[in-house]
Design a protein around this motif. Structure first.
Motif, mmCIF file in Angstrom:
data_model
loop_
_atom_site.group_PDB
_atom_site.id
_atom_site.type_symbol
_atom_site.label_atom_id
_atom_site.label_comp_id
_atom_site.label_asym_id
_atom_site.label_seq_id
_atom_site.Cartn_x
_atom_site.Cartn_y
_atom_site.Cartn_z
ATOM 1 N N LYS A 68 71.649 -48.979 33.561
ATOM 2 C CA LYS A 68 70.430 -49.353 34.281
ATOM 3 C C LYS A 68 69.783 -50.526 33.557
ATOM 4 C CE LYS A 68 69.687 -44.654 35.852
ATOM 5 N NZ LYS A 68 68.864 -43.455 35.714
ATOM 6 N N LYS B 196 70.994 -47.696 43.812
ATOM 7 C CA LYS B 196 70.144 -48.669 44.503
ATOM 8 C C LYS B 196 68.693 -48.187 44.571
ATOM 9 C CE LYS B 196 73.826 -50.846 47.014
ATOM 10 N NZ LYS B 196 74.323 -51.339 48.278
ATOM 11 N N SER C 7 59.814 -51.321 34.200
ATOM 12 C CA SER C 7 60.638 -51.081 35.388
ATOM 13 C C SER C 7 62.063 -50.733 34.987
ATOM 14 C CB SER C 7 60.629 -52.302 36.307
ATOM 15 O OG SER C 7 61.182 -53.407 35.639
ATOM 16 N N ILE D 76 65.892 -50.515 37.008
ATOM 17 C CA ILE D 76 66.718 -50.666 38.209
ATOM 18 C C ILE D 76 68.002 -49.881 37.991
ATOM 19 C CG2 ILE D 76 68.062 -52.232 39.637
ATOM 20 C CD1 ILE D 76 66.103 -54.399 39.070
ATOM 21 N N ALA E 271 64.763 -55.966 45.447
ATOM 22 C CA ALA E 271 64.672 -55.867 43.984
ATOM 23 C C ALA E 271 64.490 -57.255 43.370
ATOM 24 C CB ALA E 271 65.918 -55.193 43.420
ATOM 25 N N LEU F 90 64.821 -48.863 42.394
ATOM 26 C CA LEU F 90 63.990 -49.539 41.403
ATOM 27 C C LEU F 90 62.697 -48.740 41.271
ATOM 28 C CD1 LEU F 90 63.157 -53.317 41.197
ATOM 29 C CD2 LEU F 90 61.403 -51.620 40.902
#
Length: 141
Positions: A49, A89, A82, A84, A19, A91
């Protein structure tokens, strides 16, 4: 014309390293086609997030199937969104050009997911949508 290309890889590195590498990949001295990268927004969502939006200016060669002199410069602005999810875990990112969209639309979706073996699964799909040309021989990453 719509053409897609997908690739899947398994990296021998934990999710946090992959990441981090995703966000540090541009700019770098080996990616001469990237002119600039600007963070437009970055926030922590209510569900914890990290959401980012970046604007990337790319310069390079036009596809061979695109008629000559149709575009003045081989530059394109790309928006990268994006998210994450550190808890799971994962992305997810989506990138797409914001200019020349009447000629060609390139959409790239990528995901990085932690595996149980301390490795990271990476999947990318690139889709080209265009009314110009009849075939795209291959989209490479």
């Amino acid at each position: 014309m719509v053409n897609s290309f997908s690739i899947s890889s398994l990296y021998d590195a934990p999710f946090n390293i992959c990441a981090r590498a995703f966000f540090l990949r541009y700019p770098n001295p080996y990616a001469g086609h990237i002119v600039s990268v600007d963070v437009l927004s970055r926030e922590i969502t209510p569900d914890k997030k990290l959401k980012s939006v970046r604007l990337i200016l790319k310069r390079g060669q036009l596809p061979k199937w695109l008629p000559k002199n149709l575009v003045e410069k081989a530059e394109s602005w790309v928006l990268e969104e994006s998210i994450i999810d550190p808890l799971n875990k994962r992305l997810n990112s989506k990138s797409y050009n914001v200019d020349h969209i009447k000629l060609m639309r390139l959409i790239e979706e990528a995901s990085f997911t932690a595996e149980k073996t301390n490795t990271t699964r990476h999947e990318t799909t690139a889709t080209v949508i265009s009314n110009i040309g009849t075939t795209v021989s291959k989209i490479t990453r």
